[in-house]
Scaffold this motif. Sequence first.
Motif, PDB file in Angstrom:
ATOM      1  N   GLY A 119       0.817  -1.211   0.000  1.00  0.00           N
ATOM      2  CA  GLY A 119       0.000   0.000   0.000  1.00  0.00           C
ATOM      3  C   GLY A 119       0.846   1.253   0.000  1.00  0.00           C
ATOM      4  O   GLY A 119       0.575   2.206  -0.749  1.00  0.00           O
ATOM      5  N   PHE A 120       1.876   1.280   0.839  1.00  0.00           N
ATOM      6  CA  PHE A 120       2.751   2.445   0.883  1.00  0.00           C
ATOM      7  C   PHE A 120       3.481   2.634  -0.440  1.00  0.00           C
ATOM      8  O   PHE A 120       3.589   3.760  -0.944  1.00  0.00           O
ATOM      9  CB  PHE A 120       3.770   2.312   2.012  1.00  0.00           C
ATOM     10  CG  PHE A 120       4.846   3.365   1.961  1.00  0.00           C
ATOM     11  CD1 PHE A 120       4.585   4.661   2.383  1.00  0.00           C
ATOM     12  CD2 PHE A 120       6.105   3.056   1.469  1.00  0.00           C
ATOM     13  CE1 PHE A 120       5.569   5.640   2.303  1.00  0.00           C
ATOM     14  CE2 PHE A 120       7.088   4.032   1.394  1.00  0.00           C
ATOM     15  CZ  PHE A 120       6.825   5.322   1.815  1.00  0.00           C
ATOM     16  N   THR A 121       3.976   1.549  -1.012  1.00  0.00           N
ATOM     17  CA  THR A 121       4.708   1.645  -2.276  1.00  0.00           C
ATOM     18  C   THR A 121       3.813   2.180  -3.383  1.00  0.00           C
ATOM     19  O   THR A 121       4.229   3.034  -4.185  1.00  0.00           O
ATOM     20  CB  THR A 121       5.296   0.278  -2.667  1.00  0.00           C
ATOM     21  OG1 THR A 121       6.141  -0.196  -1.612  1.00  0.00           O
ATOM     22  CG2 THR A 121       6.110   0.382  -3.948  1.00  0.00           C
ATOM     23  N   ALA A 122       2.576   1.704  -3.434  1.00  0.00           N
ATOM     24  CA  ALA A 122       1.641   2.178  -4.462  1.00  0.00           C
ATOM     25  C   ALA A 122       1.329   3.663  -4.266  1.00  0.00           C
ATOM     26  O   ALA A 122       1.311   4.440  -5.239  1.00  0.00           O
ATOM     27  CB  ALA A 122       0.358   1.355  -4.417  1.00  0.00           C
ATOM     28  N   LEU A 123       1.072   4.075  -3.024  1.00  0.00           N
ATOM     29  CA  LEU A 123       0.770   5.478  -2.752  1.00  0.00           C
ATOM     30  C   LEU A 123       1.977   6.358  -3.049  1.00  0.00           C
ATOM     31  O   LEU A 123       1.845   7.436  -3.650  1.00  0.00           O
ATOM     32  CB  LEU A 123       0.349   5.642  -1.291  1.00  0.00           C
ATOM     33  CG  LEU A 123       0.035   7.070  -0.840  1.00  0.00           C
ATOM     34  CD1 LEU A 123      -1.106   7.663  -1.665  1.00  0.00           C
ATOM     35  CD2 LEU A 123      -0.292   7.100   0.650  1.00  0.00           C
ATOM     36  N   ALA A 124       3.157   5.908  -2.651  1.00  0.00           N
ATOM     37  CA  ALA A 124       4.367   6.677  -2.911  1.00  0.00           C
ATOM     38  C   ALA A 124       4.597   6.829  -4.412  1.00  0.00           C
ATOM     39  O   ALA A 124       4.956   7.916  -4.883  1.00  0.00           O
ATOM     40  CB  ALA A 124       5.577   5.999  -2.261  1.00  0.00           C
ATOM     41  N   THR A 164       9.584  18.396   1.773  1.00  0.00           N
ATOM     42  CA  THR A 164       8.206  17.927   1.928  1.00  0.00           C
ATOM     43  C   THR A 164       8.117  16.411   1.872  1.00  0.00           C
ATOM     44  O   THR A 164       7.467  15.783   2.728  1.00  0.00           O
ATOM     45  CB  THR A 164       7.311  18.538   0.832  1.00  0.00           C
ATOM     46  OG1 THR A 164       7.366  19.959   0.906  1.00  0.00           O
ATOM     47  CG2 THR A 164       5.871  18.071   1.003  1.00  0.00           C
ATOM     48  N   LEU A 165       8.768  15.812   0.888  1.00  0.00           N
ATOM     49  CA  LEU A 165       8.673  14.357   0.751  1.00  0.00           C
ATOM     50  C   LEU A 165       9.344  13.636   1.913  1.00  0.00           C
ATOM     51  O   LEU A 165       8.844  12.597   2.373  1.00  0.00           O
ATOM     52  CB  LEU A 165       9.280  13.905  -0.572  1.00  0.00           C
ATOM     53  CG  LEU A 165       8.476  14.232  -1.831  1.00  0.00           C
ATOM     54  CD1 LEU A 165       9.130  13.603  -3.062  1.00  0.00           C
ATOM     55  CD2 LEU A 165       7.031  13.744  -1.709  1.00  0.00           C
ATOM     56  N   GLY A 175       7.305  11.152   4.205  1.00  0.00           N
ATOM     57  CA  GLY A 175       7.832   9.802   4.338  1.00  0.00           C
ATOM     58  C   GLY A 175       8.258   9.516   5.763  1.00  0.00           C
ATOM     59  O   GLY A 175       8.040   8.425   6.295  1.00  0.00           O
ATOM     60  N   GLY A 176       8.867  10.519   6.409  1.00  0.00           N
ATOM     61  CA  GLY A 176       9.294  10.346   7.791  1.00  0.00           C
ATOM     62  C   GLY A 176       8.145  10.041   8.735  1.00  0.00           C
ATOM     63  O   GLY A 176       8.299   9.262   9.685  1.00  0.00           O
ATOM     64  N   LEU A 201      12.863  -1.313   4.345  1.00  0.00           N
ATOM     65  CA  LEU A 201      12.244  -1.586   3.046  1.00  0.00           C
ATOM     66  C   LEU A 201      11.373  -0.427   2.582  1.00  0.00           C
ATOM     67  O   LEU A 201      11.409  -0.044   1.406  1.00  0.00           O
ATOM     68  CB  LEU A 201      11.405  -2.868   3.121  1.00  0.00           C
ATOM     69  CG  LEU A 201      12.168  -4.183   3.177  1.00  0.00           C
ATOM     70  CD1 LEU A 201      11.189  -5.353   3.274  1.00  0.00           C
ATOM     71  CD2 LEU A 201      13.064  -4.354   1.953  1.00  0.00           C
ATOM     72  N   LEU A 202      10.581   0.148   3.479  1.00  0.00           N
ATOM     73  CA  LEU A 202       9.735   1.273   3.099  1.00  0.00           C
ATOM     74  C   LEU A 202      10.577   2.437   2.577  1.00  0.00           C
ATOM     75  O   LEU A 202      10.267   3.035   1.536  1.00  0.00           O
ATOM     76  CB  LEU A 202       8.896   1.736   4.293  1.00  0.00           C
ATOM     77  CG  LEU A 202       7.843   0.754   4.821  1.00  0.00           C
ATOM     78  CD1 LEU A 202       7.162   1.324   6.059  1.00  0.00           C
ATOM     79  CD2 LEU A 202       6.809   0.431   3.754  1.00  0.00           C
ATOM     80  N   HIS A 203      11.633   2.751   3.285  1.00  0.00           N
ATOM     81  CA  HIS A 203      12.528   3.840   2.887  1.00  0.00           C
ATOM     82  C   HIS A 203      13.226   3.514   1.566  1.00  0.00           C
ATOM     83  O   HIS A 203      13.325   4.362   0.671  1.00  0.00           O
ATOM     84  CB  HIS A 203      13.560   4.073   3.992  1.00  0.00           C
ATOM     85  CG  HIS A 203      14.381   5.307   3.829  1.00  0.00           C
ATOM     86  ND1 HIS A 203      15.121   5.843   4.865  1.00  0.00           N
ATOM     87  CD2 HIS A 203      14.617   6.103   2.759  1.00  0.00           C
ATOM     88  CE1 HIS A 203      15.750   6.923   4.435  1.00  0.00           C
ATOM     89  NE2 HIS A 203      15.473   7.099   3.155  1.00  0.00           N
TER      90      HIS A 203
END
Length: 226
Positions: free
Chosen positions: A86-91, A177-178, A182-183, A201-203
Motif C-alpha cells: 500500500g505504501f509503495t503504491a501510494l508513494a 516535503t517528501l 515519508g518520515g 524496506l519502506l525507505h
Amino acid sequence: MTVSETALPPDSGRLPGRGRRSVEALLLFVAAPLVHVTLFDVLGVFAPLAAVTTVGVLLLAITPGWRWRELIDLASLRGHGRLILGFTALAAAVIFALVFALIPQRVLGLPRYMPQTWALVMVFYPLVSVLGQELLFRPLFFRRYGDLFTGPVTLVIANAGAFSLTHAFYQNWVALTLTFLGGLVFAEAYRRTRSFPLVFLLHTFAGQLIFTSGLGVYFYHGAIPQ
C-alpha cells in the motif's frame, strides 16, 4: 499504552539522564543539519553526513536494549505485506504525479538515458544511504530519546521533522516535503512494530521510486543552488 512503553527498551533505566540526552538529540538532529546547510559551501555533502552517522551509530551501540541482530530480524516483517504494498503504491502515485507536474521532460530519465548508473543506484542506495539514516532516525531516536517527548504523536512528528531537516542541504521544497511525509510513515511504522527491516524496506522503495521516476534531481547534490 504510554510513550515510555512505545519508545524505550525494557532496561531503559540505564540510559543517561534526560538533560544529557536532550543535548545529544539537539546537537545530532537539529544543530548538525543547520550547520551543514549554513556551511555547505565549505563542508560539502558527504563529510558532515558521515560524521553524524558515525556518532549516531556509536551512540546506538551503547544504548541499553539495542541488539544489532534486530537489523536482520526478518520475522518482524510478518503481517506487514499489505502495508508495504500500500505504501509503495501510494508513494509511486505521489512521486510520479510530482514528476509530471514539475519536470515532465525527465520522466524515467535515469533508467532511460543512464541505465548503468540507475542500476548502481538501485543496488547501492539502500546500503550507502538508507541503512545509516534508518539507524539514526528510528532505533537511535526512539530508543535513546523517545521518552523526551510527551506522547506518541509528538514523538512521530518530531522524528519526521528531524528526518526532513537533515535533508535541508538540498535546498528545495520537494526534498523537505517528501522526507517529512515519508518520515511520518517510517516513524509511525517503527513506533508500532519496532521492525527495522520494515522501515528499511519502506525507505528503500520510496527512494528507488524517486530516482527511477526522475524526481531524483531534487535529491542530487549536483542540483544544489550555488
